[in-house]
Design a protein around this motif. Structure first.
Motif, PDB file in Angstrom:
ATOM      1  N   TYR A  74       0.835  -1.196   0.000  1.00 40.13           N
ATOM      2  CA  TYR A  74       0.000   0.000   0.000  1.00 40.13           C
ATOM      3  C   TYR A  74       0.868   1.242   0.000  1.00 40.13           C
ATOM      4  O   TYR A  74       1.628   1.459   0.925  1.00 40.13           O
ATOM      5  CB  TYR A  74      -0.929   0.026   1.219  1.00 40.13           C
ATOM      6  CG  TYR A  74      -1.943  -1.080   1.157  1.00 40.13           C
ATOM      7  CD1 TYR A  74      -2.882  -1.095   0.152  1.00 40.13           C
ATOM      8  CD2 TYR A  74      -1.926  -2.115   2.067  1.00 40.13           C
ATOM      9  CE1 TYR A  74      -3.803  -2.120   0.056  1.00 40.13           C
ATOM     10  CE2 TYR A  74      -2.849  -3.139   1.983  1.00 40.13           C
ATOM     11  CZ  TYR A  74      -3.784  -3.137   0.978  1.00 40.13           C
ATOM     12  OH  TYR A  74      -4.685  -4.145   0.882  1.00 40.13           O
ATOM     13  N   GLN A 113      -8.932   4.925   5.414  1.00 42.83           N
ATOM     14  CA  GLN A 113      -8.057   5.917   4.786  1.00 42.83           C
ATOM     15  C   GLN A 113      -7.477   6.902   5.786  1.00 42.83           C
ATOM     16  O   GLN A 113      -6.559   7.639   5.464  1.00 42.83           O
ATOM     17  CB  GLN A 113      -8.841   6.695   3.719  1.00 42.83           C
ATOM     18  CG  GLN A 113      -9.195   5.836   2.523  1.00 42.83           C
ATOM     19  CD  GLN A 113     -10.146   6.534   1.582  1.00 42.83           C
ATOM     20  OE1 GLN A 113     -11.272   6.848   1.960  1.00 42.83           O
ATOM     21  NE2 GLN A 113      -9.692   6.788   0.376  1.00 42.83           N
ATOM     22  N   TYR A 151     -11.945   1.135   0.311  1.00 41.21           N
ATOM     23  CA  TYR A 151     -11.381   2.209   1.135  1.00 41.21           C
ATOM     24  C   TYR A 151     -12.493   3.083   1.702  1.00 41.21           C
ATOM     25  O   TYR A 151     -13.460   3.390   1.017  1.00 41.21           O
ATOM     26  CB  TYR A 151     -10.426   3.068   0.303  1.00 41.21           C
ATOM     27  CG  TYR A 151      -9.201   2.307  -0.133  1.00 41.21           C
ATOM     28  CD1 TYR A 151      -8.052   2.306   0.649  1.00 41.21           C
ATOM     29  CD2 TYR A 151      -9.198   1.572  -1.315  1.00 41.21           C
ATOM     30  CE1 TYR A 151      -6.927   1.599   0.263  1.00 41.21           C
ATOM     31  CE2 TYR A 151      -8.077   0.862  -1.704  1.00 41.21           C
ATOM     32  CZ  TYR A 151      -6.945   0.877  -0.923  1.00 41.21           C
ATOM     33  OH  TYR A 151      -5.826   0.170  -1.294  1.00 41.21           O
TER      34      TYR A 151
END
Length: 146
Positions: free
Chosen positions: A77, A97, A133
């Motif tokens: 990520y 997030q 997300y």
């Protein structure tokens, strides 16, 4: 910790003719026990007291091996270190997030998407990955207070 998951992983290693060293077993156990999708460094820090001669490279090599065999998923990520996830069953990830927390989620039926993509593109699809997300409940509460 689920003995079923440990046994599954050990059988997969045996099928691939891979020796089950104490360090390899410890990395595997840590991955299964920690449902927090740890980085290689987090695994190293947790295990080095038990294995003072173990290196970060040993942890990485074992994670790469487990990923290649297919029961561990690497989750890269952004610019941060990859996280690793033990996966005896196909599952997906919901990622906050704000704080970065990752939660596993199961959603059956996405194999249909693989078949549709194969028909549309002519590709032979081997695997897929789904990441969703948003904001976790804790971060939602924090943002409401601000």
């Amino acid at each position: 910790m689920s003995h079923e998951e440990v046994n599954f992983a050990i059988e997969e290693l045996k099928k691939s003719n891979i020796r089950i060293t104490p360090q390899r077993h410890a990395v595997l156990e840590y991955l299964i026990e920690s449902h927090g999708h740890p980085t290689a460094d987090e695994i190293y820090q947790a295990l080095v007291p038990r294995f003072p001669n173990m290196s970060v490279a040993t942890v990485y090599n074992n994670l790469r091996l487990f990923t290649k065999i297919g029961f561990v998923q690497e989750m890269p990520y952004g610019d941060s270190s990859s996280r690793f996830d033990f996966a005896s069953k196909k599952h997906y990830h919901a990622i906050c997030q704000s704080c970065g927390k990752i939660v596993d989620t199961v959603y059956p039926g996405l194999e249909d998407v693989e078949m549709a993509v194969e028909r549309l593109t002519g590709y032979r699809i081997n695997t897929h990955r789904l990441e969703l997300y948003g904001l976790c409940p804790e971060c939602q509460k924090k943002s409401k207070k601000q």
